[in-house]
Design a protein around this motif. Structure first.
Motif, PDB file in Angstrom:
ATOM      1  N   VAL A  92     -48.847  65.798   5.426  1.00 39.41           N
ATOM      2  CA  VAL A  92     -49.610  65.532   6.653  1.00 39.41           C
ATOM      3  C   VAL A  92     -50.855  64.673   6.408  1.00 39.41           C
ATOM      4  CG1 VAL A  92     -51.021  66.628   8.457  1.00 39.41           C
ATOM      5  CG2 VAL A  92     -48.739  67.503   7.937  1.00 39.41           C
ATOM      6  N   PRO A  93     -51.641  64.890   5.346  1.00 36.32           N
ATOM      7  CA  PRO A  93     -52.864  64.084   5.175  1.00 36.32           C
ATOM      8  C   PRO A  93     -52.610  62.579   5.072  1.00 36.32           C
ATOM      9  CG  PRO A  93     -52.949  66.025   3.779  1.00 36.32           C
ATOM     10  CD  PRO A  93     -51.567  65.962   4.332  1.00 36.32           C
ATOM     11  N   TYR A  94     -51.400  62.177   4.731  1.00 32.13           N
ATOM     12  CA  TYR A  94     -51.089  60.755   4.560  1.00 32.13           C
ATOM     13  C   TYR A  94     -50.596  60.114   5.858  1.00 32.13           C
ATOM     14  CZ  TYR A  94     -51.433  62.142  -0.305  1.00 32.13           C
ATOM     15  OH  TYR A  94     -51.894  62.643  -1.489  1.00 32.13           O
ATOM     16  N   ALA A  95     -50.504  60.904   6.911  1.00 33.15           N
ATOM     17  CA  ALA A  95     -50.019  60.397   8.195  1.00 33.15           C
ATOM     18  C   ALA A  95     -51.152  59.743   8.981  1.00 33.15           C
ATOM     19  CB  ALA A  95     -49.402  61.540   9.010  1.00 33.15           C
ATOM     20  N   LEU A  96     -50.772  58.946   9.967  1.00 36.18           N
ATOM     21  CA  LEU A  96     -51.748  58.350  10.868  1.00 36.18           C
ATOM     22  C   LEU A  96     -52.449  59.442  11.683  1.00 36.18           C
ATOM     23  CD1 LEU A  96     -49.614  55.351  12.173  1.00 36.18           C
ATOM     24  CD2 LEU A  96     -51.417  55.264  10.435  1.00 36.18           C
ATOM     25  N   PRO A  97     -53.669  59.191  12.150  1.00 36.57           N
ATOM     26  CA  PRO A  97     -54.417  60.238  12.868  1.00 36.57           C
ATOM     27  C   PRO A  97     -53.666  60.840  14.047  1.00 36.57           C
ATOM     28  CG  PRO A  97     -55.871  58.430  12.297  1.00 36.57           C
ATOM     29  CD  PRO A  97     -54.485  57.984  11.921  1.00 36.57           C
ATOM     30  N   ARG A  98     -53.037  60.014  14.854  1.00 35.47           N
ATOM     31  CA  ARG A  98     -52.281  60.523  16.005  1.00 35.47           C
ATOM     32  C   ARG A  98     -51.195  61.485  15.549  1.00 35.47           C
ATOM     33  NH1 ARG A  98     -50.669  61.978  21.155  1.00 35.47           N
ATOM     34  NH2 ARG A  98     -48.623  61.164  21.684  1.00 35.47           N
ATOM     35  N   TRP A  99     -50.560  61.166  14.453  1.00 41.49           N
ATOM     36  CA  TRP A  99     -49.464  61.994  13.983  1.00 41.49           C
ATOM     37  C   TRP A  99     -49.961  63.304  13.395  1.00 41.49           C
ATOM     38  CZ3 TRP A  99     -46.422  57.457  11.273  1.00 41.49           C
ATOM     39  CH2 TRP A  99     -45.992  56.572  12.264  1.00 41.49           C
ATOM     40  N   ARG A 100     -51.101  63.270  12.755  1.00 37.44           N
ATOM     41  CA  ARG A 100     -51.686  64.528  12.269  1.00 37.44           C
ATOM     42  C   ARG A 100     -52.018  65.443  13.447  1.00 37.44           C
ATOM     43  NH1 ARG A 100     -55.017  60.886   9.076  1.00 37.44           N
ATOM     44  NH2 ARG A 100     -56.892  61.651  10.138  1.00 37.44           N
ATOM     45  N   ASP A 101     -52.517  64.867  14.525  1.00 35.34           N
ATOM     46  CA  ASP A 101     -52.819  65.669  15.720  1.00 35.34           C
ATOM     47  C   ASP A 101     -51.549  66.275  16.313  1.00 35.34           C
ATOM     48  OD1 ASP A 101     -55.474  64.992  15.404  1.00 35.34           O
ATOM     49  OD2 ASP A 101     -55.466  63.445  16.957  1.00 35.34           O
ATOM     50  N   LEU A 102     -50.474  65.484  16.356  1.00 39.01           N
ATOM     51  CA  LEU A 102     -49.219  66.004  16.894  1.00 39.01           C
ATOM     52  C   LEU A 102     -48.676  67.130  16.019  1.00 39.01           C
ATOM     53  CD1 LEU A 102     -47.426  62.732  18.067  1.00 39.01           C
ATOM     54  CD2 LEU A 102     -48.293  64.568  19.523  1.00 39.01           C
ATOM     55  N   TYR A 103     -48.759  66.978  14.707  1.00 39.28           N
ATOM     56  CA  TYR A 103     -48.308  68.044  13.816  1.00 39.28           C
ATOM     57  C   TYR A 103     -49.062  69.337  14.109  1.00 39.28           C
ATOM     58  CZ  TYR A 103     -47.891  70.966   9.713  1.00 39.28           C
ATOM     59  OH  TYR A 103     -47.707  72.056   8.894  1.00 39.28           O
ATOM     60  N   ALA A 104     -50.374  69.244  14.257  1.00 38.34           N
ATOM     61  CA  ALA A 104     -51.172  70.445  14.538  1.00 38.34           C
ATOM     62  C   ALA A 104     -50.749  71.069  15.865  1.00 38.34           C
ATOM     63  CB  ALA A 104     -52.653  70.084  14.560  1.00 38.34           C
ATOM     64  N   ARG A 105     -50.519  70.224  16.873  1.00 36.38           N
ATOM     65  CA  ARG A 105     -50.113  70.748  18.182  1.00 36.38           C
ATOM     66  C   ARG A 105     -48.745  71.421  18.100  1.00 36.38           C
ATOM     67  NH1 ARG A 105     -48.387  66.767  22.949  1.00 36.38           N
ATOM     68  NH2 ARG A 105     -50.372  65.758  22.457  1.00 36.38           N
ATOM     69  N   TRP A 106     -47.790  70.750  17.455  1.00 34.49           N
ATOM     70  CA  TRP A 106     -46.430  71.289  17.419  1.00 34.49           C
ATOM     71  C   TRP A 106     -46.302  72.502  16.520  1.00 34.49           C
ATOM     72  CZ3 TRP A 106     -44.178  65.686  16.883  1.00 34.49           C
ATOM     73  CH2 TRP A 106     -44.205  65.077  18.150  1.00 34.49           C
ATOM     74  N   SER A 107     -47.250  72.685  15.614  1.00 32.92           N
ATOM     75  CA  SER A 107     -47.219  73.871  14.767  1.00 32.92           C
ATOM     76  C   SER A 107     -47.641  75.125  15.521  1.00 32.92           C
ATOM     77  CB  SER A 107     -48.148  73.676  13.556  1.00 32.92           C
ATOM     78  OG  SER A 107     -47.703  72.596  12.762  1.00 32.92           O
ATOM     79  N   ARG A 108     -48.239  74.928  16.697  1.00 37.05           N
ATOM     80  CA  ARG A 108     -48.726  76.072  17.483  1.00 37.05           C
ATOM     81  C   ARG A 108     -47.812  76.443  18.638  1.00 37.05           C
ATOM     82  NH1 ARG A 108     -53.603  72.959  16.943  1.00 37.05           N
ATOM     83  NH2 ARG A 108     -53.311  72.205  19.069  1.00 37.05           N
ATOM     84  N   VAL A 109     -46.743  75.693  18.873  1.00 31.89           N
ATOM     85  CA  VAL A 109     -45.900  75.944  20.039  1.00 31.89           C
ATOM     86  C   VAL A 109     -44.446  76.099  19.616  1.00 31.89           C
ATOM     87  CG1 VAL A 109     -47.463  74.672  21.569  1.00 31.89           C
ATOM     88  CG2 VAL A 109     -45.541  73.472  20.477  1.00 31.89           C
ATOM     89  N   PRO A 110     -43.630  76.748  20.457  1.00 33.50           N
ATOM     90  CA  PRO A 110     -42.204  76.862  20.132  1.00 33.50           C
ATOM     91  C   PRO A 110     -41.548  75.487  20.023  1.00 33.50           C
ATOM     92  CG  PRO A 110     -42.802  78.352  21.915  1.00 33.50           C
ATOM     93  CD  PRO A 110     -43.971  77.448  21.710  1.00 33.50           C
ATOM     94  N   SER A 111     -40.569  75.389  19.143  1.00 30.81           N
ATOM     95  CA  SER A 111     -39.842  74.138  18.974  1.00 30.81           C
ATOM     96  C   SER A 111     -38.970  73.849  20.197  1.00 30.81           C
ATOM     97  CB  SER A 111     -38.966  74.210  17.728  1.00 30.81           C
ATOM     98  OG  SER A 111     -37.925  75.159  17.912  1.00 30.81           O
ATOM     99  N   VAL A 112     -38.502  72.615  20.282  1.00 29.92           N
ATOM    100  CA  VAL A 112     -37.593  72.228  21.370  1.00 29.92           C
ATOM    101  C   VAL A 112     -36.324  73.075  21.320  1.00 29.92           C
ATOM    102  CG1 VAL A 112     -36.203  70.343  22.305  1.00 29.92           C
ATOM    103  CG2 VAL A 112     -38.525  69.880  21.471  1.00 29.92           C
ATOM    104  N   VAL A 113     -35.779  73.278  20.131  1.00 25.11           N
ATOM    105  CA  VAL A 113     -34.572  74.094  19.992  1.00 25.11           C
ATOM    106  C   VAL A 113     -34.823  75.510  20.494  1.00 25.11           C
ATOM    107  CG1 VAL A 113     -33.091  75.249  18.296  1.00 25.11           C
ATOM    108  CG2 VAL A 113     -33.482  72.779  18.140  1.00 25.11           C
ATOM    109  N   SER A 114     -35.943  76.102  20.125  1.00 30.93           N
ATOM    110  CA  SER A 114     -36.230  77.477  20.557  1.00 30.93           C
ATOM    111  C   SER A 114     -36.376  77.574  22.073  1.00 30.93           C
ATOM    112  CB  SER A 114     -37.508  77.983  19.883  1.00 30.93           C
ATOM    113  OG  SER A 114     -37.284  78.231  18.526  1.00 30.93           O
ATOM    114  N   ARG A 115     -37.018  76.576  22.686  1.00 35.06           N
ATOM    115  CA  ARG A 115     -37.181  76.618  24.141  1.00 35.06           C
ATOM    116  C   ARG A 115     -35.845  76.455  24.848  1.00 35.06           C
ATOM    117  NH1 ARG A 115     -39.616  73.083  26.657  1.00 35.06           N
ATOM    118  NH2 ARG A 115     -39.747  71.427  25.108  1.00 35.06           N
TER     119      ARG A 115
END
Length: 368
Positions: free
Chosen positions: A253-276
């Motif tokens: 994650v630290p090597y990703a672009l800022p937007r992508w690091r933010d998305l990783y943090a967001r998606w780590s807190r919510v159910p995945s698409v498959v789970s929903r």
């Protein structure tokens, strides 16, 4: 979001601008670098790098694009010196504050990444390479082909993550994302066709070793920095991963672009698409499909998407096994820290996620 034409999505840094820039007047030095590498001439490499180090106050006046171009060009020397043995900053210690400032100004790690080495690299006569071999150019080209589709795919994954599983938009987004992943499969096929495992393992992989910058040990440009793992995180990995893959992603994650690091943090807190999707089907999938007519088609679209990702993962695993064969390898793991065993685990986890979309009642399988 834009069509994949080379325009950056998720980054304020303009790719075309970075490619044109030469803020350190490094073109001649980088042309000579290939021959210096062929001779393993560390003193010449260190002297050339020392001559390129900009004044810290000059860096403070750089645009984000100039910072990215400067890091790109310094990075070729960092990887080259380390390939031949020494820690680069032990030979050129005055570079350390410059790297830290370039990283701060771009909100990226303070060394070059796969973005610098491939995406932000000029093409044609000014192309920066460690070896100058046509196979190295082909590898860089394949990554340049991947990134526009990956950027667009990540934004579509964001749409999927925010879309109800019974919404008609879900299927359209999944199908668009599938098309982009298919282009990523095409790019890895180019690598298989034009880059031999011998050249990668023995000729190129040694230039991607980690270096020490201050109190941090930083990976060189690596396939792990091409974050298909971020699409995984949205689709299934936030709650259907395994500890080894989750740790590998956190390290990437630290090597990703800022937007992508933010998305990783967001998606780590919510159910995945498959789970929903599985939750939407509930305990009686047939009844749910009758009540929500789009649900079945959406499930099939997601399953198709995951099967294409499985194809990519399978080809990547086959390629990695050849490059890290015991008769060839100099390193036990890839430059991003992943082993072939981990790639096998990721492939199996993706297959499991694909099966869940077609067997919703198995929603508990594989969940962390």
């Amino acid at each position: 979001m834009s069509h994949p034409t080379g325009v950056d999505l998720g980054s304020p840094i303009r790719t075309a601008t970075v490619r044109e820039l030469d803020p350190l007047a490094a073109d001649p030095a980088l042309s000579a670098l290939r021959e210096q590498n062929a001779r393993a001439d560390v003193p010449a490499l260190a002297a050339a790098l020392r001559g390129l180090v900009p004044a810290l106050d000059a860096v403070g006046a750089y645009s984000a694009e100039r910072c990215a171009a400067a890091m790109r060009d310094l990075g070729l020397f960092l990887g080259s010196i380390k390939r031949h043995g020494p820690e680069p900053l032990s030979l050129v210690p005055e570079l350390r504050p410059v790297l830290l400032e370039l990283g701060r100004r771009t909100d990226l790690v303070p060394r070059d990444t796969v973005h610098h080495y491939c995406t932000w690299n000029p093409v044609g006569e000014r192309q920066r390479m460690y070896t100058g071999d046509a196979q190295e150019a082909r590898l860089q080209e394949s990554v340049r082909l991947v990134f526009p589709h990956l950027r667009a795919g990540i934004e579509l994954a964001a749409t999927l993550s925010d879309t109800a599983p019974d919404d008609a938009q879900f299927r359209r987004s999944a199908e668009e994302l599938t098309a982009h992943v298919e282009r990523i499969v095409t790019a890895i096929d180019l690598v298989v066709a034009h880059v031999t495992p011998e050249f990668f393992a023995l000729g190129l992989r040694p230039y991607f070793e980690e270096i020490t910058v201050g109190d941090r040990v930083l990976m060189g440009p690596a396939a792990a920095q091409v974050p298909l793992w971020l699409i995984d995180q949205a689709l299934w990995a936030s709650d259907h991963s395994e500890p080894a893959y989750a740790e590998f992603v956190r390290d990437s994650v630290p090597y990703a672009l800022p937007r992508w690091r933010d998305l990783y943090a967001r998606w780590s807190r919510v159910p995945s698409v498959v789970s929903r999707l599985v939750e939407a089907f509930g305990d009686n999938p047939d009844d749910a499909a009758r009540r929500m007519p789009a649900l079945r088609a959406n499930s099939e679209a997601l399953a198709r998407l995951l099967r294409v990702i499985v194809v990519f993962r399978g080809r990547h695993l086959a390629l990695a096994r050849k490059a890290y064969d015991a008769d060839l390898r100099r390193y036990p793991v890839g430059s991003g820290g992943g082993s072939t065993d981990l790639l096998r685990q990721i492939l199996d986890l993706t297959r499991t996620a694909a099966r869940l979309t077609t067997r919703p009642a198995d929603s508990g399988a594989g969940r962390t």
